[in-house]
Design a protein around this motif. Structure first.
Motif, PDB file in Angstrom:
ATOM      1  N   CYS A   1       0.847  -1.192   0.000  1.00 11.83           N
ATOM      2  CA  CYS A   1       0.000   0.000   0.000  1.00 11.83           C
ATOM      3  C   CYS A   1       0.882   1.241   0.000  1.00 11.83           C
ATOM      4  CB  CYS A   1      -0.911   0.025   1.234  1.00 11.83           C
ATOM      5  SG  CYS A   1      -2.321  -1.089   1.137  1.00 11.83           S
ATOM      6  N   VAL A   2       0.557   2.202  -0.845  1.00  8.17           N
ATOM      7  CA  VAL A   2       1.276   3.480  -0.862  1.00  8.17           C
ATOM      8  C   VAL A   2       0.260   4.604  -0.886  1.00  8.17           C
ATOM      9  CG1 VAL A   2       3.249   2.485  -2.090  1.00  8.17           C
ATOM     10  CG2 VAL A   2       1.435   3.608  -3.392  1.00  8.17           C
ATOM     11  N   ARG A   3       0.635   5.733  -0.364  1.00  5.99           N
ATOM     12  CA  ARG A   3      -0.245   6.886  -0.397  1.00  5.99           C
ATOM     13  C   ARG A   3      -0.265   7.490  -1.799  1.00  5.99           C
ATOM     14  NH1 ARG A   3      -2.641   8.906   3.528  1.00  5.99           N
ATOM     15  NH2 ARG A   3      -2.779  10.928   2.477  1.00  5.99           N
ATOM     16  N   GLU A   4      -1.421   8.014  -2.182  1.00  5.45           N
ATOM     17  CA  GLU A   4      -1.550   8.651  -3.488  1.00  5.45           C
ATOM     18  C   GLU A   4      -0.595   9.831  -3.624  1.00  5.45           C
ATOM     19  OE1 GLU A   4      -5.151  10.404  -6.297  1.00  5.45           O
ATOM     20  OE2 GLU A   4      -5.213  10.750  -4.133  1.00  5.45           O
ATOM     21  N   ASP A   5      -0.318  10.523  -2.506  1.00  2.00           N
ATOM     22  CA  ASP A   5       0.569  11.688  -2.562  1.00  2.00           C
ATOM     23  C   ASP A   5       2.025  11.325  -2.299  1.00  2.00           C
ATOM     24  OD1 ASP A   5       0.442  11.133   0.141  1.00  2.00           O
ATOM     25  OD2 ASP A   5      -0.428  13.061   0.734  1.00  2.00           O
ATOM     26  N   SER A   6       2.353  10.023  -2.336  1.00  2.00           N
ATOM     27  CA  SER A   6       3.745   9.609  -2.227  1.00  2.00           C
ATOM     28  C   SER A   6       4.369   9.612  -3.620  1.00  2.00           C
ATOM     29  CB  SER A   6       3.840   8.223  -1.585  1.00  2.00           C
ATOM     30  OG  SER A   6       3.265   7.241  -2.430  1.00  2.00           O
ATOM     31  N   ALA A   7       5.578   9.092  -3.736  1.00  2.00           N
ATOM     32  CA  ALA A   7       6.278   9.063  -5.024  1.00  2.00           C
ATOM     33  C   ALA A   7       5.743   7.909  -5.861  1.00  2.00           C
ATOM     34  CB  ALA A   7       7.778   8.924  -4.820  1.00  2.00           C
ATOM     35  N   VAL A   8       4.668   8.161  -6.586  1.00  2.00           N
ATOM     36  CA  VAL A   8       4.046   7.146  -7.432  1.00  2.00           C
ATOM     37  C   VAL A   8       3.488   7.827  -8.674  1.00  2.00           C
ATOM     38  CG1 VAL A   8       1.899   7.339  -6.106  1.00  2.00           C
ATOM     39  CG2 VAL A   8       2.289   5.327  -7.541  1.00  2.00           C
ATOM     40  N   THR A   9       3.654   7.168  -9.823  1.00  5.94           N
ATOM     41  CA  THR A   9       3.165   7.745 -11.072  1.00  5.94           C
ATOM     42  C   THR A   9       2.840   6.637 -12.054  1.00  5.94           C
ATOM     43  OG1 THR A   9       3.634   9.391 -12.783  1.00  5.94           O
ATOM     44  CG2 THR A   9       5.426   7.933 -12.171  1.00  5.94           C
ATOM     45  N   ALA A  10       2.116   6.968 -13.107  1.00  6.22           N
ATOM     46  CA  ALA A  10       1.774   5.994 -14.134  1.00  6.22           C
ATOM     47  C   ALA A  10       3.019   5.545 -14.883  1.00  6.22           C
ATOM     48  CB  ALA A  10       0.763   6.597 -15.106  1.00  6.22           C
ATOM     49  N   MET A  11       3.078   4.267 -15.235  1.00  7.79           N
ATOM     50  CA  MET A  11       4.175   3.744 -16.031  1.00  7.79           C
ATOM     51  C   MET A  11       4.119   4.297 -17.443  1.00  7.79           C
ATOM     52  SD  MET A  11       4.458  -0.324 -15.069  1.00  7.79           S
ATOM     53  CE  MET A  11       5.067  -0.663 -16.731  1.00  7.79           C
ATOM     54  N   SER A  12       5.298   4.451 -18.047  1.00  8.51           N
ATOM     55  CA  SER A  12       5.364   4.831 -19.453  1.00  8.51           C
ATOM     56  C   SER A  12       4.891   3.668 -20.309  1.00  8.51           C
ATOM     57  CB  SER A  12       6.799   5.203 -19.831  1.00  8.51           C
ATOM     58  OG  SER A  12       6.909   5.483 -21.202  1.00  8.51           O
ATOM     59  N   SER A  13       4.042   3.951 -21.287  1.00  9.09           N
ATOM     60  CA  SER A  13       3.553   2.895 -22.175  1.00  9.09           C
ATOM     61  C   SER A  13       4.726   2.320 -22.971  1.00  9.09           C
ATOM     62  CB  SER A  13       2.498   3.447 -23.128  1.00  9.09           C
ATOM     63  OG  SER A  13       3.042   4.477 -23.930  1.00  9.09           O
ATOM     64  N   GLY A  14       4.667   1.047 -23.237  1.00  7.20           N
ATOM     65  CA  GLY A  14       5.727   0.405 -24.012  1.00  7.20           C
ATOM     66  C   GLY A  14       6.797  -0.241 -23.173  1.00  7.20           C
ATOM     67  N   LEU A  15       6.808   0.036 -21.858  1.00  5.68           N
ATOM     68  CA  LEU A  15       7.788  -0.575 -20.971  1.00  5.68           C
ATOM     69  C   LEU A  15       7.155  -1.737 -20.215  1.00  5.68           C
ATOM     70  CD1 LEU A  15       9.548   2.497 -19.285  1.00  5.68           C
ATOM     71  CD2 LEU A  15      10.247   1.261 -21.343  1.00  5.68           C
ATOM     72  N   THR A  16       7.931  -2.772 -19.966  1.00  4.20           N
ATOM     73  CA  THR A  16       7.479  -3.817 -19.064  1.00  4.20           C
ATOM     74  C   THR A  16       7.621  -3.317 -17.627  1.00  4.20           C
ATOM     75  OG1 THR A  16       9.662  -4.831 -18.793  1.00  4.20           O
ATOM     76  CG2 THR A  16       8.334  -5.559 -20.684  1.00  4.20           C
ATOM     77  N   HIS A  17       7.001  -4.033 -16.693  1.00  6.50           N
ATOM     78  CA  HIS A  17       7.146  -3.646 -15.291  1.00  6.50           C
ATOM     79  C   HIS A  17       8.618  -3.661 -14.870  1.00  6.50           C
ATOM     80  CE1 HIS A  17       2.843  -4.886 -15.308  1.00  6.50           C
ATOM     81  NE2 HIS A  17       2.721  -3.902 -14.438  1.00  6.50           N
TER      82      HIS A  17
END
Length: 325
Positions: free
Chosen positions: A107-123
């Protein structure tokens, strides 16, 4: 859920894969199904409880955070009340300030360091691009103010921070010299280094060349060793904290050749998030690429830690927690 747990400090054998309670997101939090997580030298230091002074962060007698892992990529499975930026099914990259990511869920907070992955990259690629570059970028851009036409030497150019630094410096228009072993010369050259120094054959600060910036991405040199290889107005940067570099940062402020360390992990989450977005854009555009040495399932955590302990990894080592990588 499965998680890699250590309840005592020590060698990789202190690690075990255990069933632990699956977390439930609170208000403002995301539950991420982890697909890939970075295994770094910091994780290994936390496992060992070394240096002893680091026990202030890792725990004085036993691990404060029994589940390691500070960077992951995965899929949003549940959103807590009040979450606005993310929805179920979003592919995201997240950075934790308190480990916990060598597991199937976090679980991470929405206001923590989290963002959408760039399309075209694997995890795996997304977390590999982010992990080392999130350290290298503020060193080069903010501490060194690296500009086009300047020269930079990157010591440890084949590690996770070093491979990111070589690519970012090249992207910024600098002339890049990479320091690595014989086995990694072609890798570092392929990342954009203009010149390679094989440290097994010569000392990089003893070849009479000078640089605007020397970035020690592995913390194995010193300002004293590198000072003669700096141009007037040059700066020496290191990732390794010590009393020496803290003192040198202060007394060189008014001198022509400066020393500096950046505590990039302590930056506010909003700054990390902005950089995660930028790094994703650069990776999506092909300006930088992920360098992945090896991947391991959670069940092989001890083997993975043993490999990182050797200090010979090239780029990132990734733990896979199931599902598409």
């Amino acid at each position: 859920m499965k998680a890699v747990v250590h309840r005592a400090f020590g060698a990789p054998e202190v690690l075990s894969v255990e069933e632990v309670p699956k977390p439930t997101p609170k208000a403002g939090e995301l539950l991420i199904r982890i697909r890939a997580a970075a295994l770094t030298a910091v994780d290994c230091a936390a496992r060992q409880g070394r240096p002893f002074s680091a026990r202030l962060a890792f725990g004085p007698f036993s691990p404060r955070n029994p589940v390691l892992g500070g960077a992951c990529a995965g899929d949003v499975e549940v959103v807590g009340t009040g979450v606005r930026r993310f929805a179920i099914g979003d592919r995201v990259v997240a950075i934790s300030g308190s480990f916990g990511m060598h597991a199937e869920y976090v679980c991470v907070r929405e206001d923590s360091a989290v963002t959408a992955m760039s399309s075209g990259l694997t995890h795996a690629e997304a977390v590999a691009v982010s992990e080392g570059a999130l350290t290298a970028l503020p060193f080069l851009r903010d501490a060194a103010n690296l500009r086009a036409g300047q020269s930079i030497l990157v010591n440890g150019a084949s590690g996770s921070v070093g491979t990111a630094a070589v690519q970012l410096a090249q992207h910024l228009g600098a002339e890049v010299t990479g320091v690595c072993s014989t086995a990694n010369i072609e890798l570092v050259r392929s990342l954009g280094a203009h010149e390679i120094i094989d440290y097994t054959k010569e000392g990089f600060a003893r070849n009479r060349r000078t640089y605007d910036v020397i970035f020690d991405a592995v913390g194995k040199s010193s300002f004293a060793y590198c000072r003669g290889a700096l141009k007037r107005g040059g700066i020496y940067l290191t990732t390794a904290p010590s009393m020496a570099i803290l003192g040198q940062t202060l007394w060189t402020k008014l001198r022509s050749k400066k020393a500096r360390i950046e505590f990039t992990g302590l930056r506010p989450p909003r700054e990390k998030t902005k950089d995660l977005v930028l790094l994703g854009e650069l990776a999506g555009a092909g300006a930088i690429r992920a360098v992945i040495d090896r991947t391991y399932p959670l069940e092989q955590a001890a083997e993975a830690h043993g490999y990182v302990d050797t200090g010979r990894k090239r780029g990132a080592v990734i733990m896979l927690a199931g599902g598409p990588g």
